[in-house]
Each structure stands twice: as structure tokens, then as C-alpha cells.
Design a protein around this motif. Structure first.
Motif, PDB file in Angstrom:
ATOM      1  N   ASP A  70       0.827  -1.212   0.000  1.00  0.00           N
ATOM      2  CA  ASP A  70       0.000   0.000   0.000  1.00  0.00           C
ATOM      3  C   ASP A  70       0.857   1.257   0.000  1.00  0.00           C
ATOM      4  O   ASP A  70       0.484   2.267  -0.609  1.00  0.00           O
ATOM      5  CB  ASP A  70      -0.940   0.000   1.208  1.00  0.00           C
ATOM      6  N   ALA A  73       1.896   1.772  -3.511  1.00  0.00           N
ATOM      7  CA  ALA A  73       0.743   2.242  -4.287  1.00  0.00           C
ATOM      8  C   ALA A  73       0.479   3.724  -4.044  1.00  0.00           C
ATOM      9  O   ALA A  73       0.178   4.481  -4.977  1.00  0.00           O
ATOM     10  CB  ALA A  73      -0.493   1.414  -3.945  1.00  0.00           C
ATOM     11  N   GLU A  74       0.605   4.153  -2.799  1.00  0.00           N
ATOM     12  CA  GLU A  74       0.407   5.573  -2.475  1.00  0.00           C
ATOM     13  C   GLU A  74       1.441   6.440  -3.180  1.00  0.00           C
ATOM     14  O   GLU A  74       1.126   7.551  -3.629  1.00  0.00           O
ATOM     15  CB  GLU A  74       0.470   5.784  -0.961  1.00  0.00           C
ATOM     16  N   LEU A  76       2.740   5.850  -6.037  1.00  0.00           N
ATOM     17  CA  LEU A  76       2.331   5.918  -7.445  1.00  0.00           C
ATOM     18  C   LEU A  76       1.165   6.873  -7.661  1.00  0.00           C
ATOM     19  O   LEU A  76       1.002   7.429  -8.751  1.00  0.00           O
ATOM     20  CB  LEU A  76       1.954   4.515  -7.943  1.00  0.00           C
ATOM     21  N   ARG A  77       0.346   7.060  -6.642  1.00  0.00           N
ATOM     22  CA  ARG A  77      -0.807   7.961  -6.766  1.00  0.00           C
ATOM     23  C   ARG A  77      -0.439   9.427  -6.571  1.00  0.00           C
ATOM     24  O   ARG A  77      -1.271  10.313  -6.782  1.00  0.00           O
ATOM     25  CB  ARG A  77      -1.876   7.580  -5.739  1.00  0.00           C
ATOM     26  N   ASN A  88       6.812  -3.274 -13.152  1.00  0.00           N
ATOM     27  CA  ASN A  88       6.500  -4.370 -12.230  1.00  0.00           C
ATOM     28  C   ASN A  88       7.403  -5.547 -12.577  1.00  0.00           C
ATOM     29  O   ASN A  88       7.098  -6.344 -13.471  1.00  0.00           O
ATOM     30  CB  ASN A  88       5.031  -4.782 -12.358  1.00  0.00           C
ATOM     31  N   VAL A 119      -2.396  -4.363  -7.991  1.00  0.00           N
ATOM     32  CA  VAL A 119      -2.563  -3.195  -7.118  1.00  0.00           C
ATOM     33  C   VAL A 119      -1.738  -2.013  -7.623  1.00  0.00           C
ATOM     34  O   VAL A 119      -2.236  -0.875  -7.705  1.00  0.00           O
ATOM     35  CB  VAL A 119      -2.184  -3.551  -5.669  1.00  0.00           C
ATOM     36  N   LEU A 120      -0.480  -2.256  -7.976  1.00  0.00           N
ATOM     37  CA  LEU A 120       0.379  -1.166  -8.415  1.00  0.00           C
ATOM     38  C   LEU A 120      -0.028  -0.646  -9.788  1.00  0.00           C
ATOM     39  O   LEU A 120       0.032   0.570 -10.042  1.00  0.00           O
ATOM     40  CB  LEU A 120       1.844  -1.605  -8.409  1.00  0.00           C
ATOM     41  N   SER A 121      -0.456  -1.528 -10.671  1.00  0.00           N
ATOM     42  CA  SER A 121      -0.936  -1.078 -11.980  1.00  0.00           C
ATOM     43  C   SER A 121      -2.188  -0.219 -11.833  1.00  0.00           C
ATOM     44  O   SER A 121      -2.354   0.790 -12.538  1.00  0.00           O
ATOM     45  CB  SER A 121      -1.230  -2.280 -12.885  1.00  0.00           C
ATOM     46  N   HIS A 122      -3.060  -0.602 -10.915  1.00  0.00           N
ATOM     47  CA  HIS A 122      -4.288   0.168 -10.670  1.00  0.00           C
ATOM     48  C   HIS A 122      -3.943   1.561 -10.148  1.00  0.00           C
ATOM     49  O   HIS A 122      -4.487   2.575 -10.616  1.00  0.00           O
ATOM     50  CB  HIS A 122      -5.174  -0.572  -9.671  1.00  0.00           C
ATOM     51  N   ALA A 123      -3.025   1.629  -9.190  1.00  0.00           N
ATOM     52  CA  ALA A 123      -2.636   2.923  -8.629  1.00  0.00           C
ATOM     53  C   ALA A 123      -1.978   3.800  -9.684  1.00  0.00           C
ATOM     54  O   ALA A 123      -2.282   4.998  -9.800  1.00  0.00           O
ATOM     55  CB  ALA A 123      -1.692   2.709  -7.446  1.00  0.00           C
TER      56      ALA A 123
END
Length: 276
Positions: A70, A73-74, A76-77, A88, A119-123
């Protein structure tokens, strides 16, 4: 992937991830490096800063840990420090049969090679689409077309997911590319205690060459990149051959040296993985 943009690379301290990091640094891209070993990350970051005069951020994280994932992911956002390219790359060989194997190891591999990629692709794509630019590079394998255990299943998911993502991103200014290498000289094999001498040198590809092909594919917006003519031929065979033939020739019960491990695929040895 703009010049002087920022790329986030998982599994950045060895193998293909390391070569991609160096290639991006040579192109003057700033980097966010993700791996489990903080000391190795810091050492690599210092080398890259000195060699290329770029900004390098380190983000130690075990991608099987959901809280650590997470945090990546943050990053990346972030809108203040945007990431233009997500790579990845993190992955590892299980080196066990599924039946009778350690289910905890299976779950950990699934978390790193499937869940983290999702998860990382989505972010990343959420932030990239909002900006109208960016790219995702996911590392799969020629093994995705085989039946070499759960590693092959994970890599098959990565390939199909990336192709689907590329179709969904059409027209947004964001691209998705999947890299499908064959046998690559990396730390992957030594860490998994795999033999490499069962295959001729001709079967192997240099990791730097793979990284170069991957980034060239990203630049031209390619969806699937398979470095080397011989592995493109192998991939064509695996796609077109009857699945019964594939299971016989490239599955866990195969006799002789395994394309995945370079070791005999005896009933208790398994043939689990090609290198990422």
C-alpha cells in the motif's frame, strides 16, 4: 515516458530490474527503486546518482506485505511527484511442486507476482490517465505459455492482464507493455539453487539486452515484447501447438533438462519456472 520523467521499478536491485534501472538512468530518468533489502537499495541509489546525476528515491518494501504494498501504491498515486513509468519486475522461483508443497510460499508468490502487479498497476494508471500520459511495463515470461507450475500460471496472468489493460487504456495517452523473456543471466537461478549448465550458452540472453528491448517496446507503445528471435519462435510454437503437446513438452512431468530450471524434471524435483 518523457525524458527526465520518473520511473518506479520493483525488484530493482538485481537481474532485469537492475538493468532497467541503469538503462533509465542512462536516459536521465529519475528513479524510485523498490526492493526488500534496504542496504542494497541505498548502495544502488548512490551508484546511480554518482553515475547519472539523477534523483533516486529508495522505497524498501516486501510486496507480499499488504501494508508495504500500500505504501508503494500511495507513492504511485502522488500528484506532486508523478511517476511516468511503472516497472513491475519483482518475482521469484518457488522451486517446489504445488501438491505437497508449502502453501505459504505459494501464497507469497501469488501476492508478489499477481496481487502486487494488479494493485500497483491500478494505482499507477489511475494517476496516469488523469494526467493523460504514462506507461506500465509488466515482466512476464515465455513460461506464461507453458504448464510449468504455478510460476507459469502467475506469469500467464500477468501477460493476459497486461494485454487487457493495454486495450482498456487505448486513446488515454497511457500504454501497457508486457515483457516475455526466456532464459536470462540473472541472480534468479542462483537464489533458487538452479543449475544453469544443462542449457547451452546460446539459449541464454544477457539481462542488459532484455532491458534494452523492454524499454524500446515501451517507447514505441508495443503491447508484447519477446526479446530474441529464437524465443519469439518458441513462443509461436507454444501458442500454436495443441495444449496436450505443450503439457508433454513443457510441463512438470517432462523428462530431461527443464527449460525452467536446467535440472532433470524428476517426479520430486519439479519444473517450476523460467526466469523473469
Amino acid at each position: 515516458m518523457a525524458r527526465r520523467g520518473t520511473a518506479l521499478v520493483t525488484g530493482a536491485t538485481s537481474g532485469i530490474g537492475l538493468e532497467i534501472a541503469w538503462a533509465l538512468a542512462a536516459g536521465h530518468h529519475h528513479l524510485v527503486l523498490v526492493a526488500r533489502d534496504a542496504d542494497r537499495l541505498e548502495a544502488l541509489a548512490a551508484q546511480l546518482r554518482a553515475a547519472a546525476a539523477i534523483e533516486v528515491e529508495v522505497l524498501p518494501a516486501d510486496l507480499a506485505d499488504r501494508r508495504a504494498l500500500d505504501r508503494v501504491a500511495e507513492r504511485l498515486r502522488s500528484t506532486e511527484r508523478p511517476v511516468d513509468l511503472l516497472v513491475n519486475n519483482a518475482g521469484f522461483a518457488l522451486r517446489q511442486r504445488f501438491v505437497g508443497g508449502d502453501i505459504g510460499r505459494e501464497e507469497g508468490a501469488l501476492d508478489v507476482m499477481v496481487r502486487a502487479v494488479m494493485v500497483l498497476s491500478h494505482a499507477a494508471t489511475g494517476a496516469m490517465v488523469a494526467r493523460g500520459r504514462g506507461a506500465v511495463l509488466n515482466v512476464s515470461s515465455v513460461a506464461a505459455l507453458t504448464t510449468m507450475g504455478t510460476y507459469a500460471a502467475h506469469k500467464a496472468w500477468v501477460r493476459t492482464f497486461t494485454e487487457s489493460l493495454a486495450a482498456e487504456l487505448a486513446g488515454t495517452g497511457v500504454t501497457a507493455t508486457v515483457l516475455c523473456p526466456g532464459l536470462v543471466h540473472t541472480e534468479f537461478h542462483s537464489r533458487a539453487q538452479m543449475r544453469t549448465d544443462a542449457w547451452p550458452e546460446l539459449a541464454w540472453i544477457d539481462a542488459a539486452r532484455v532491458a534494452e528491448a523492454a524499454l524500446a517496446g515501451v517507447r514505441r507503445g508495443a503491447v508484447v515484447v519477446t526479446p530474441s528471435l529464437r524465443y519469439r519462435a518458441v513462443s509461436a510454437f507454444l501458442r500454436l501447438a495443441p495444449r496436450a503437446v505443450v503439457r508433454s513438452a513443457a510441463g512438470p512431468r517432462r523428462r530431461g533438462p527443464s527449460l525452467a530450471t536446467g535440472t532433470p524434471a524428476a517426479p520430486d524435483a519439479g519444473a517450476d519456472s523460467l526466469p523473469a
